[in-house]
Design a protein around this motif. Structure first.
Motif, short mmCIF file in Angstrom:
data_model
loop_
_atom_site.label_atom_id
_atom_site.label_comp_id
_atom_site.label_asym_id
_atom_site.label_seq_id
_atom_site.Cartn_x
_atom_site.Cartn_y
_atom_site.Cartn_z
N ASP A 113 -9.87 5.86 -3.65
CA ASP A 113 -9.25 5.65 -2.35
C ASP A 113 -9.03 4.16 -2.14
N ASN A 148 -9.39 2.63 0.76
CA ASN A 148 -10.25 2.09 1.81
C ASN A 148 -11.69 1.97 1.31
N SER A 158 -10.51 9.73 0.39
CA SER A 158 -11.18 9.38 1.64
C SER A 158 -12.70 9.33 1.42
N GLU A 160 -13.14 15.97 -0.46
CA GLU A 160 -12.27 16.72 -1.38
C GLU A 160 -12.85 16.81 -2.80
N GLY A 211 -6.70 9.48 -3.36
CA GLY A 211 -6.74 9.39 -1.89
C GLY A 211 -7.82 10.32 -1.38
N LEU A 221 -0.91 1.92 -5.61
CA LEU A 221 0.39 1.28 -5.71
C LEU A 221 0.31 -0.19 -6.06
N ARG A 226 -10.94 21.85 2.72
CA ARG A 226 -9.65 21.83 3.40
C ARG A 226 -8.65 22.55 2.51
N THR A 262 -5.27 3.00 7.78
CA THR A 262 -5.14 4.30 7.11
C THR A 262 -5.68 5.41 7.99
N ASN A 263 -5.11 6.59 7.78
CA ASN A 263 -5.66 7.79 8.41
C ASN A 263 -6.55 8.44 7.36
N ASN A 264 -7.83 8.59 7.66
CA ASN A 264 -8.77 9.07 6.65
C ASN A 264 -9.26 10.49 6.91
N GLU A 265 -8.56 11.16 7.78
CA GLU A 265 -8.95 12.52 8.16
C GLU A 265 -9.13 13.42 6.94
N SER A 271 -9.42 1.88 -5.22
CA SER A 271 -8.23 1.26 -5.81
C SER A 271 -7.00 1.59 -4.99
N ASN A 272 -6.05 0.70 -5.13
CA ASN A 272 -4.75 0.90 -4.49
C ASN A 272 -3.83 1.50 -5.54
N TYR A 285 2.26 9.84 4.40
CA TYR A 285 2.24 8.51 5.03
C TYR A 285 3.06 7.50 4.25
N PHE A 286 3.68 7.96 3.15
CA PHE A 286 4.37 7.03 2.27
C PHE A 286 5.87 6.97 2.54
N PHE A 322 0.79 -1.22 0.00
CA PHE A 322 0.00 0.00 0.00
C PHE A 322 0.83 1.28 0.00
C1 SAM Z 1 -5.59 11.67 5.22
S1 SAM Z 1 -6.59 11.14 3.89
C2 SAM Z 1 -6.58 12.57 2.89
C3 SAM Z 1 -7.93 12.87 2.28
C4 SAM Z 1 -7.98 14.10 1.40
N1 SAM Z 1 -7.11 13.98 0.24
C5 SAM Z 1 -7.63 15.35 2.16
O1 SAM Z 1 -6.56 15.90 1.97
O2 SAM Z 1 -8.43 15.78 3.00
C6 SAM Z 1 -5.52 10.00 3.02
C7 SAM Z 1 -6.26 8.96 2.24
O3 SAM Z 1 -5.37 8.25 1.38
C8 SAM Z 1 -5.80 6.92 1.26
N2 SAM Z 1 -4.72 6.05 0.82
C9 SAM Z 1 -3.66 5.60 1.55
N3 SAM Z 1 -2.89 4.79 0.81
C10 SAM Z 1 -3.45 4.70 -0.41
C11 SAM Z 1 -3.14 3.98 -1.59
N4 SAM Z 1 -2.06 3.19 -1.65
N5 SAM Z 1 -3.97 4.10 -2.66
C12 SAM Z 1 -5.06 4.91 -2.59
N6 SAM Z 1 -5.42 5.60 -1.49
C13 SAM Z 1 -4.62 5.51 -0.41
C14 SAM Z 1 -6.31 6.60 2.65
O4 SAM Z 1 -7.24 5.54 2.63
C15 SAM Z 1 -6.93 7.92 3.11
O5 SAM Z 1 -8.31 7.93 2.90
#
Ligand code: SAM
Lengths: 276, 665
Positions: A144, A146, A114, A118, A112, A200, A81, A73-76, A197-198, A221-222, A20
């Motif tokens: 996303d 998740n 969430s 966004e 991503g 990565l 925003r 995952t952090n989904n904040e 989708s992932n 987070y990467f 991921f």
């Molecule tokens: C902190 S949220 C950011 C949401 C929004 N972009 C924002 O800035 O408010 C990060 C999101 O990235 C998603 N995410 C993490 N790794 C991912 C991956 N490999 N492929 C797709 N989404 C991913 C997480 O599930 C999470 O919902």
């Protein structure tokens, strides 16, 4: 409560990073441990190593991989925003990009996304700028990792926390109240397409070119390798001259890429070099 | 689609390939200046592993190129103890900048034995060097530096500050008096108090406590309170010194009481949550230790109203004498939160029974629940009917509290529980009643429990099984064994665990027999046999090994490791050359736990393995064995490219050295 062995956490963390992109190195290792502890207890596994082995070899390992993102995952996120970026998009990027592709809709991606705040904020901003989707002037894709978040995005029903940056006027205009929660009005949902989708996953590719990509608050987070891969993915998915928006604590400083920083409306965004 | 590999990824791959072959050093050194952070970061790890400290030292000495200097420094630090002799040698040089780097690296590496070499630099004429040396002895907790540091407390401000902080980190009580000299009337009072807080020596309690009454500015009062609280926590007998100040506080501590009251009722806001939480705990500690009567209600109300403040129970339990004389007044307090808190922390005797019973009909659920718990803590059989009544008719929290209390009573008193297990009783009542029986065995109720283990409700079956596991009779075992085939997987696995906890040959025989069936339960059976540490299962597990899939095979290794049959290391050595990496990792981990001196060559080979996890196991195993050869290998592992391995090796190097003779193993 026994503490987990660092090597066991690394083993699991490496597997997660490979799948991921999310990294749990250093102090974040403990976060991984505490997020997964309840799940381990449920499965009656003693250690992150046992969970690693379960993920890799148990007949239900693949199903477990699918539920993992929801645990780690952090989904904040919330509506509008870093609202300045939406203004920059409307005031500077659209006027530049639209003449470049007069015969097709502009294509935007929220990577991503969430639970959808966004991409919906994008749709609202475009509406307010006099560009309803009915005119086929734009399309928004949003994805996303998740699945549970994508389901929520499609439902478009939000709590107070998602609206923390909305004044009373925008609450009234964009939402209707439903059992103490906020439902995004239908007209802002049209033209936004969600998919799980992932980004990565091995062999994953975005199946169309984009004029604008928003990838905000994900790259933090990467790990490094995943970071570079994702930027490579965006670079190849953007049309020449297309734009990438990152979160305010993310940057491509010191990275080797064809996406170059440009200052637009007082903020740094990234633009793919114009030559095809 | 075009390739996702960007240029840095290519360079990373090239670096990786070049690093380990002869001449790779140049490639690594060049990559230390790469534009991409991912490449630089990897180059640092590789440099730590493959480049000698002297070469890295030259990069650091080169004042011209900051990128190389920083990279060299990071690599040296990653080398840890391996780089220490080199860094210690640098301490003899004259170049102040070089000295600074060496001192900073040494303190970050944190290898205590280097500390003595730093002592001469504590009074170096260059103030920057002296300061770095002071910081380093602090980080390395060099006790021998304490007298010299105390001597430096009279020097200029920056040195004083550094010395105070270092004394705090070293934590030696000899520093208490010199530090107290700064409190409260010096610009250095606050850092001195912070240092005293870190030292937390009992002898500082008496001088610190009265200051709380006289110092009123929050900037110093807060740190004073935090320091006092830590000292109380670690003090073997804080009540003596606390009593003296308690009298003063009652007499003329009005302002202190207001201050503590504010802290005890503070609602943490986002920004200062951590700070407010520490001050809350500190204020609570002081109130509990001094027995400040005015604030007991506030403290108890906080305990009831704040779901994360359970720690207050433990705190008050440490000073029971302080609370006891006021308990009655607190139980009749007008604020239900105070009553509830008093019920939760008080210890009661038979004379208190009427008062407690009254609380069973309090309008507030939380108070009634706390009363059930308080009754239960008394452990007196005559309260059984009261608790049984709450178990039958109370709300869920009362039921759970009543069950908890009942579990402390004698089996005779619990015979009445039968009424709660009768057919037709509500499911939550039955489940809670069974929960009582998982904690206390009531032989008279055995038939009823075994019958409930067949209930159509899964929740009841599960609770009944747990209770049945306490009975020794063969019938109970049959019920558990039968539950291994329950239609609910969670009940199957629970039954398995319960059987394991009971132990016994019959269960093991049954489990071994179940190994013949390749179903989804078998994995758990293999695991359970490990937990039983059943020697009689070992050879059957070994013979099963070739027939299993990878997950079961791994589990067999883990289980055998617990059982530890005499042929274990032979078995592990075979697995160590398996095709599958995860199997090799499991075998390596196993060997690290059981290896004896004969296996030294195997561990040394593992230390060179391309896989980090196997090297990590090698580090653990070598640490266990000790001896000169093991130490040499550990020094290399201590600069491994993977931090986890390096950390394991460093921890192993710090283990007391053992004699390497075979007999010592
Ligand atoms: C902190 S949220 C950011 C949401 C929004 N972009 C924002 O800035 O408010 C990060 C999101 O990235 C998603 N995410 C993490 N790794 C991912 C991956 N490999 N492929 C797709 N989404 C991913 C997480 O599930 C999470 O919902």
């Amino acid at each position: 409560m026994t503490s987990f062995q660092p090597a066991d956490l690394k083993l699991l963390g490496d597997l997660i990073q490979e799948r991921f992109g999310l990294t749990f190195e250093g102090v974040r290792q403990d976060i991984l441990g505490s997020r997964l502890r309840p799940r381990l207890r449920e499965l009656r596994l003693d250690s992150p190593r046992a969970y690693y082995e379960y993920l890799r070899f148990h007949p239900r390992g693949d199903a477990e991989f699918d539920r993992l993102p929801a645990l780690i995952t952090n989904n904040e996120t919330y509506f509008f925003r870093e609202t300045r970026q939406f203004e920059i998009l409307i005031e500077h990027v659209l006027p530049e990009r639209r003449p470049a592709a007069p015969s097709r809709p502009l294509r935007l991606l929220s990577a991503g996304c969430s639970s959808g705040e966004e991409p919906y904020s994008l749709a609202i901003a475009l509406h307010d700028a006099g560009l309803p989707p009915a005119a086929r002037s734009w399309e928004i894709d949003a994805c996303d990792l998740n699945p549970e978040r994508i389901a929520r995005a499609r439902e478009a029903l939000y709590d107070e926390t998602s609206l923390r940056a909305c004044d009373p006027e925008s609450r009234r205009r964009y939402f209707s109240v439903e059992g103490g929660r906020f439902r995004l009005k239908d007209r802002y949902r049209v033209g936004v397409r969600f998919f799980q989708s992932n980004l990565l996953a091995p062999g994953f590719a975005l199946d169309r070119p984009y004029d604008v990509i928003l990838c905000r608050n994900l790259l933090i987070y990467f790990g490094d390798a995943a970071f570079d891969r994702l930027i490579g993915l965006f670079a190849s998915a953007l049309v020449p001259g297309g734009y990438l928006f990152l979160g305010h604590s993310e940057s491509l400083f010191d990275r080797d890429t064809e996406l170059l920083p440009v200052v637009v409306g007082g903020s740094v965004v990234y633009r793919k070099t114009a030559k095809p | 689609m075009t390739s996702l590999l960007t240029a840095p990824a290519h360079r990373l791959a090239a670096l990786e390939a070049a690093a380990r072959v002869p001449g790779g050093e140049q490639h690594i050194l060049a990559a230390l200046e790469d534009t991409a952070p991912s490449v630089r970061e990897r180059a640092i790890r590789l440099a730590a592993r493959y480049v000698e400290p002297a070469v890295l030292g030259e990069l650091v000495a080169d004042g011209e190129n900051a990128v190389r200097r920083n990279a060299g420094l990071s690599a040296l630090e990653r080398q840890g103890p391996y780089a220490v002799p080199h860094l210690v040698a640098v301490l003899d040089r004259d170049d102040p900048e070089l000295l600074l780097f060496a001192l900073q690296s040494l303190s970050r590496i944190g290898f205590g034995s280097a500390g003595l070499a730093i002592l001469p630099l504590l009074s170096h004429p260059d103030p920057n060097v002296a300061q770095a040396a002071i910081e380093a002895v602090g980080k390395l907790r060099v006790r021998e530096a304490v007298p010299a540091l105390c001597g430096l407390l009279q020097r200029d401000l920056w040195i004083q500050l550094a010395a105070i902080a270092a004394l705090g980190e070293i934590g030696h009580p000899a520093a208490v008096a010199p530090l107290m000299a700064f409190v409260p009337d010096s610009v250095l009072a606050e850092p001195a108090v912070q240092a005293l807080r870190r030292i937390a020596a009992p002898e500082s309690l008496e001088p610190l406590l009265p200051l709380l009454l006289t110092v009123r500015e929050r900037a110093l009062r807060d740190p004073l309170l935090l320091a006092v609280a830590v000292v109380i926590e670690l003090h073997p007998d804080p009540e003596g010194p606390a009593s003296g100040v308690a009298r003063d506080m009652e007499a003329n501590g009005g302002d202190l009481v207001v201050y503590l009251g504010q802290l005890l009722t503070a609602v943490p806001e986002d920004g200062d949550a951590e700070e407010a939480e520490s001050l809350l705990r500190a204020a609570a500690t002081l109130v509990a230790a001094t027995g400040l009567a005015e604030l007991h209600p506030v403290l108890l109300a906080r305990l009831s109203a704040d779901p994360v403040a359970r720690w207050i129970e433990g705190l008050l339990a440490r000073f029971p004498e302080r609370l006891a004389p006021r308990l009655h007044a607190l139980l009749t307090h007008a604020d239900p939160d105070v009553r509830c808190g008093a019920l939760r922390v008080g210890s009661f005797g038979p004379g208190d029974l009427p008062l407690l019973v009254e609380h069973l009909s309090d309008p507030r659920l939380a108070v009634r629940t706390a009363a059930c718990l308080a009754l239960g803590r008394m452990g007196l059989d005559p309260v059984a009917p009261l608790l049984l009544e709450r178990l039958r008719r109370g709300e869920p929290p009362e039921q759970a509290a009543a069950a908890q209390g009942l579990a402390r009573l004698s089996p005779e008193a619990l015979r009445e529980l039968d009424g709660c297990l009768e057919p037709g009783m509500a499911e939550p009542v039955v489940v809670e009643a069974l929960a009582v029986l998982t904690r206390t065995t009531v032989p008279a109720l055995e038939p009823r429990v075994l019958q409930l283990a067949e209930s159509p409700s899964a929740a009841v079956r599960l609770a009944a099984l747990r209770a049945a596991a306490r009975f020794t009779a063969a019938k109970a075992e049959v019920v558990l064994l039968r539950a291994l085939a329950d239609r609910h997987q969670p009940i199957q696995t629970e039954a398995l665990e319960l059987l394991v906890r009971r132990g016994g040959d019959r269960a093991v025989t049954m489990l071994v027999a179940m190994l013949g069936t390749a179903d989804s339960l078998r994995f758990h059976v293999i695991r359970a046999l490990g937990h039983c540490r059943a020697p009689s299962a070992a050879s059957r597990l070994r013979s099963l090994y070739p027939e299993c899939g990878p997950l079961e095979q791994l589990q067999i290794v883990w289980s055998l490791l617990r059982i530890a049959p005499p042929w274990l290391s032979e078995f592990l050595l075979l697995r160590l050359v398996d095709q599958d990496l995860d199997m090799r990792r499991a075998a390596a981990q196993g060997l690290s736990e059981v290896a004896c001196f004969d296996h030294l060559p195997v561990l040394l080979a593992m230390a060179e393995d391309p896989d980090w996890d196997i090297r990590n196991s090698a580090a653990r195993g070598l640490g266990r064995l000790g001896g000169a050869e093991a130490r040499t290998a550990l020094l290399t592992l201590a600069r491994d490219v993977e931090s986890v391995v390096a950390a394991t090796a460093r921890a192993a190097l710090e283990l007391p050295t053992r004699d390497a003779s075979p007999s010592a193993v």
